[in-house]
Design an enzyme around this catalytic site. Sequence first.
Site, mmCIF file in Angstrom:
data_model
loop_
_atom_site.group_PDB
_atom_site.id
_atom_site.type_symbol
_atom_site.label_atom_id
_atom_site.label_comp_id
_atom_site.label_asym_id
_atom_site.label_seq_id
_atom_site.Cartn_x
_atom_site.Cartn_y
_atom_site.Cartn_z
ATOM 1 N N ASP A 19 -13.585 -18.953 17.727
ATOM 2 C CA ASP A 19 -12.862 -18.262 18.679
ATOM 3 C C ASP A 19 -11.489 -18.082 18.867
ATOM 4 O O ASP A 19 -10.567 -18.036 18.476
ATOM 5 C CB ASP A 19 -13.452 -18.874 20.443
ATOM 6 C CG ASP A 19 -14.068 -18.593 21.275
ATOM 7 O OD1 ASP A 19 -13.709 -17.130 21.432
ATOM 8 O OD2 ASP A 19 -14.864 -18.532 21.705
ATOM 9 N N ASP A 56 -19.523 -13.263 26.769
ATOM 10 C CA ASP A 56 -20.505 -14.153 27.018
ATOM 11 C C ASP A 56 -21.801 -13.827 27.652
ATOM 12 O O ASP A 56 -21.820 -13.394 28.221
ATOM 13 C CB ASP A 56 -20.008 -15.507 27.043
ATOM 14 C CG ASP A 56 -18.838 -16.480 26.803
ATOM 15 O OD1 ASP A 56 -18.663 -15.814 25.600
ATOM 16 O OD2 ASP A 56 -18.391 -16.680 26.929
HETATM 17 C C1 GLA Z 1 -15.924 -18.728 24.241
HETATM 18 C C2 GLA Z 1 -16.987 -17.880 23.179
HETATM 19 C C3 GLA Z 1 -18.323 -18.836 23.693
HETATM 20 C C4 GLA Z 1 -18.078 -19.841 24.020
HETATM 21 C C5 GLA Z 1 -17.731 -20.599 24.145
HETATM 22 C C6 GLA Z 1 -16.935 -22.383 23.617
HETATM 23 O O1 GLA Z 1 -16.412 -18.512 25.743
HETATM 24 O O2 GLA Z 1 -17.400 -16.709 23.600
HETATM 25 O O3 GLA Z 1 -19.816 -17.800 22.798
HETATM 26 O O4 GLA Z 1 -17.621 -20.549 22.114
HETATM 27 O O5 GLA Z 1 -15.808 -20.217 24.471
HETATM 28 O O6 GLA Z 1 -15.979 -23.002 24.472
#
Ligand code: GLA
Length: 446
Positions: free
Chosen positions: A160, A221
Amino acid sequence: MCQLWLLLGAVICFLPVSVYLLENGLARTPPMGWLAWERFRCNTDCKNDPDNCISEQLFRTMTDLVVSQGYAAVGYQYINVDDCWLEKERNIHGQLVPDRQRFPSGMKSLADYVHAKGLKFGIYQDFGNYTCAGYPGILGYLQVDAETFGSWDVDYVKLDGCYAHPSEMDRGYPEFGYYLNQTGKAMVYSCSWPVYQIYAGMQPNYTAIIQHCNLWRNFDDIQDSWDSVQSIMDYYGNNQDTVVPNSGPGHWNDPDMLIIGNFGLSYEQSKTQMAIWAILAAPLLMSVDLRTIRPEYKAILQNKKIIAVDQDPLGIQGRRIYKHKGIEIWSRPITPLYQNYFSYAIAFVNRRTDGTPSDVAVTLKELGLVSPTGYRVEDLYEDVDYGVLTPQTKIKVKVNPSGVVILRADVQPDFNRRVPYYSTQRTPYNPLNQVFKVRSNGFSFP
Ligand code: GLA
């Protein structure tokens, strides 16, 4: 000694990024598996919610179900941990430590468990100082963390990009990929490199991203709602000229997890997500409670014909080819090929909310299906075989509100068969009495 390190540091700093090329030979088709995040988030409360907290038990349970409930048999392979698996501090050697209460057996043991069931094991980390949920990130520890993952027999790493400078990602993501490669253990490398750069107003260097990552996130997300699914569809449709050419065997755009079987999508909407993700050549990472999923949602996730579209070996991402008054048509070239003609998966999506199915009528030719040898057309959700249709044939489908009809049109080899045999080979179910009119005057929506 110090001078040597300085020199080495300088060499590494000025090496062209291309020396890090990933080339791990993995993800020739989009990865498929189960990922904790969307459904289980950062639930660390094993005291009050032992069955749903992020713990080794949760991943073992899901591993068992992926196998026993038939998901593995249709291609779901990776069991992926997401955020919130770590202790807040590294150990005295600077290594990452899984949460001692929730992962008491450690990650190698969990990976062994997953492997013993014939599956593969994925883990989550972050290029920055912290993960998005505030656990230690890899910055300053790239090599040691890659080695740790290698020693745990990890098969897949999602990296990430929270708490990091997007401008440093052009160097950092390739560098971590390099260290992953150096472990000698091939690991799928999932990057969030472009999405953070896009948020920061930068233009991602997709040429580099393709070379270094097996998949990458481009957009927000996913959340548990139809709005969220639609916003993702819009992103990929509206930006297709930029993103579609980057996709291919070994390197995929990732529109995020499948949320089918959770709380936010209706049955129709769930079918739409599955169909469009297949058109997008998306990684199929389910994030759902496999203990409680209803059979009709499980059937969507296990639809072999749609999975075959997603996993098509050509790896060409599809496009939205039509959008008007709430009706969209998405199309993806797939195998088999005959001469210069592709076969296609075609998805008709109805985003209207007027409460009754919409008819969509279109000739194959208008969809770009022009092989004079014709196409064998079938519906991938309903058991309807349309037979072999010529490019001039007009097909008509009924699409439910927020639903989809997805067809597969396999180009036919020319066996000197001039007469299209749809006229003689109809399946018993034929709602299409009006359909096979050979003349076309364009897309029509009554
Ligand atoms: C980000 C990513 C998500 C998830 C969260 C975890 O938002 O895009 O897919 O992995 O972090 O904290």
